[in-house]
Design an enzyme around this catalytic site. Structure first.
Site, PDB file in Angstrom:
ATOM      1  N   CYS A 102       0.824  -1.215   0.000  1.00  0.00           N
ATOM      2  CA  CYS A 102       0.000   0.000   0.000  1.00  0.00           C
ATOM      3  C   CYS A 102       0.853   1.257   0.000  1.00  0.00           C
ATOM      4  CB  CYS A 102      -0.896   0.047   1.231  1.00  0.00           C
ATOM      5  SG  CYS A 102      -2.190  -1.183   1.214  1.00  0.00           S
ATOM      6  N   CYS A 199       8.249  15.018  36.007  1.00  0.00           N
ATOM      7  CA  CYS A 199       9.160  15.120  34.866  1.00  0.00           C
ATOM      8  C   CYS A 199       9.886  16.458  34.925  1.00  0.00           C
ATOM      9  CB  CYS A 199       8.398  15.029  33.550  1.00  0.00           C
ATOM     10  SG  CYS A 199       7.175  13.726  33.453  1.00  0.00           S
ATOM     11  N   HIS A 203      13.794  17.451  34.318  1.00  0.00           N
ATOM     12  CA  HIS A 203      14.054  17.814  32.927  1.00  0.00           C
ATOM     13  C   HIS A 203      13.796  19.270  32.595  1.00  0.00           C
ATOM     14  CE1 HIS A 203      15.071  13.796  31.785  1.00  0.00           C
ATOM     15  NE2 HIS A 203      13.972  13.317  32.301  1.00  0.00           N
ATOM     16  N   ARG A 240      10.514   4.186  28.001  1.00  0.00           N
ATOM     17  CA  ARG A 240      11.327   5.101  28.800  1.00  0.00           C
ATOM     18  C   ARG A 240      10.485   5.823  29.845  1.00  0.00           C
ATOM     19  NH1 ARG A 240      14.206   5.174  31.910  1.00  0.00           N
ATOM     20  NH2 ARG A 240      15.616   6.858  32.463  1.00  0.00           N
ATOM     21  N   CYS A 244      11.247   5.813  33.802  1.00  0.00           N
ATOM     22  CA  CYS A 244      11.402   7.047  34.582  1.00  0.00           C
ATOM     23  C   CYS A 244      10.458   7.047  35.770  1.00  0.00           C
ATOM     24  CB  CYS A 244      11.075   8.272  33.715  1.00  0.00           C
ATOM     25  SG  CYS A 244      12.479   8.906  32.775  1.00  0.00           S
TER      26      CYS A 244
END
Lengths: 283, 109, 139
Positions: A102, A199, A203, A240, A244
């Site tokens: 496809c 988070c 981060h 991941r 974490c």
């Protein structure tokens, strides 16, 4: 109550006391195979209030690790892209079709990965690439769906990423996807687990610092799926996320959970503008 | 035969006679060292690729005796002398008796 | 990996101890392996080069290079690993140079040793200390 507070305090101290000199992102340039320059630093997208600049995880790794990503031959993740190409061309399922029947060559899928996760009008939900593969497999190929983040699924993610390499991540956060996006954003800023870490704690507030011996990045996923030296294997983003959250000593969510779909949409949007790197090489 | 073992080699398409060419080889293989334990505490037995050879037109370029400390997905980079056109033959020998091969041709420019 | 806090502390403590143990703890076996390779001959300290990172980002995949001009073979040992042997590179007549690069696993901070058998039958030895960090949130 005291125990929890103490743990949170220790966690904060561990975060704010870097082992080595707190290095921000380095100044190297990522050029793959000597001719493809990847945007690894750019202005943060408008919706991101707490960051001015977004930086790819590539910048937070040691020189030797960075070098591995700069050549398709040295990049161990590419061997699994080869395997995904074989899968792409192999007919499977009751209809006897392959992806190629496809979709043509994998190169024709350029531009797909940078806009995923994406709202699917017919299905009435935000979909990740892997959810889309399974829709095709079950409904159009008559084949068994792939378990989330299983080898064939992650290898296919790596192939889709490699044909879109260098294209800027550009996921939609408005319109029908907005509600899922808001859910993901809330998760990003929620503290989880016994260590009560969100988070954002690592981060957004501490990227560039060290948490024990790990050099914290901004947690961008433009390089996913990534070949991790740690496990010497390709790792998908949900895998991941699971790791974490488990590291905060929380009951983590399942890889194919709607929570992680929302989180993936939000985290991807934090990287809007960074070049797709996949498969990247990281610690 | 271990699952999903696939070689990937980089050989230039052509070289000048007498030129040295850099070869890169990678093969996907878990290289189970024999040091790990499973969740029940049983040692997972060693199962690695224990030898890698590269020949050019039948003559030896490199012969590596490999031990468990070689990383998963073993990688080698080395230089070969190309005096004539021909075939590079790469062979990996697995503990379990399997043999994986790849062949690449090179022309003289 | 699911560890209780107590286990994590114990493992952390043990790991710290392990990395503090002198590489000499396993060096005996390494010296035996080297003696086997050289037949007990003396080794010069020039003639073989070993390139390895000073700090390995991850002990699971550490890139190294060895080079020894004119060598017929180079033995590589990870003296701090439970089993030190890494590889023995044997160079054939069509090797353009006696150079090889690979990726190895290091269990902890240790000396990586390379011993080359040179063209004239003599031996050369070099080593590099590679620091291996035990990660933070790598999971």
């Amino acid at each position: 109550m005291k125990y929890k507070t103490m743990t949170a305090v220790i966690a904060t101290l561990a975060l704010s006391a870097p082992m080595l000199s707190a290095g921000g992102a380095d100044d190297d340039t990522l050029i793959i195979n000597g001719d493809l320059e990847i945007t690894t630093k750019t202005a943060a997208p408008d919706h991101l209030e707490n960051l001015d600049e977004i930086v790819s995880g590539w910048h937070f790794r040691a020189d030797e690790t960075q070098a591995l990503e700069m050549d398709d031959f040295d990049n161990p993740g590419m061997i699994f892209v080869d395997q995904a190409i074989d899968t792409w061309n192999a007919p499977e399922g009751s209809e006897g079709k392959s992806c190629a029947d496809c979709h043509g060559d994998p190169e024709e899928m350029a531009g797909v990965r940078p806009v995923y996760p994406k709202w699917n009008e017919e299905a009435g939900e935000v979909r990740t690439l892997q959810m889309q593969y399974n829709d095709c497999r079950v409904n159009r190929m008559g084949a068994e769906p792939w378990k989330y983040d299983s080898k064939p699924a992650v290898y296919m993610d790596a192939l889709m990423s490699s044909v879109s390499r260098g294209m800027p991540v550009d996921v939609a956060i408005d319109g029908p996807a907005a509600e899922t996006w808001e859910q993901g954003k809330e998760m990003y800023y929620t503290r989880y687990g016994l260590l009560e870490l969100s988070c954002a704690n690592c981060h957004e507030q501490n990227y560039g610092n060290y948490i024990r011996a790990d050099h914290l990045s901004q947690g961008q996923i433009n390089g996913f799926p990534t070949y991790r030296l740690n496990s010497a294997s390709l790792v998908g983003s949900h895998d991941r996320f699971r790791g974490c959250i488990r590291d905060t000593r929380a009951e983590t969510f399942a890889a194919d959970s709607p929570e992680f779909v929302a989180l993936e949409l939000y985290v991807a949007s934090r990287g809007n503008g960074l070049g797709v790197e996949g498969p990247a090489v990281r610690n | 035969m271990a699952d999903g073992v696939k070689p990937r080699v980089k050989v230039p398409k052509s070289a000048a006679a007498g030129e040295a060419v850099m070869l890169k080889t990678l093969i996907s293989h878990p290289m189970e060292s024999g040091q790990r334990k499973d969740s029940s505490g049983n040692v997972i037995p060693r199962s690695i690729i224990n030898r890698f050879t590269c020949e050019f037109n039948g003559e030896m370029v490199l012969d590596v005796a490999m031990d468990p400390a070689i990383s998963t997905n073993p990688y080698f980079e080395f230089e070969a002398m190309v005096n004539e056109a021909g075939d590079f033959k790469f062979t990996w020998y697995d503990d379990d008796g399997s043999v994986y091969e790849d062949t690449q041709s090179i022309e003289i420019a | 990996m699911d560890f209780t806090r107590r286990e994590t502390l114990a493992i952390g403590g043990a790991a710290a101890l392990v990395t503090l143990l002198p590489a000499g703890a396993y060096a005996a076996t390494s010296e035996e392996l080297i003696a086997e390779f050289t037949g007990g001959a003396d080794m010069a300290d020039t003639g073989v080069e070993l390139t390895a990172p000073e700090i390995a980002e991850n002990g699971n995949t550490v890139p190294i290079e060895v080079r020894a001009e004119g060598a017929s073979a180079i033995l590589v040992l990870a003296t701090g690993n439970p089993t030190p042997p890494v590889a023995t590179f044997n160079f054939g007549p069509l090797a353009a140079s006696q150079y090889a690069s690979t990726r190895i696993r290091l269990a902890g901070t240790q000396d990586v040793v390379a011993v080359a058998k040179l063209a004239d039958g003599s031996f050369a030895r070099t080593s590099k200390t590679v620091k291996v960090t035990i990660g933070g949130c790598g999971g």
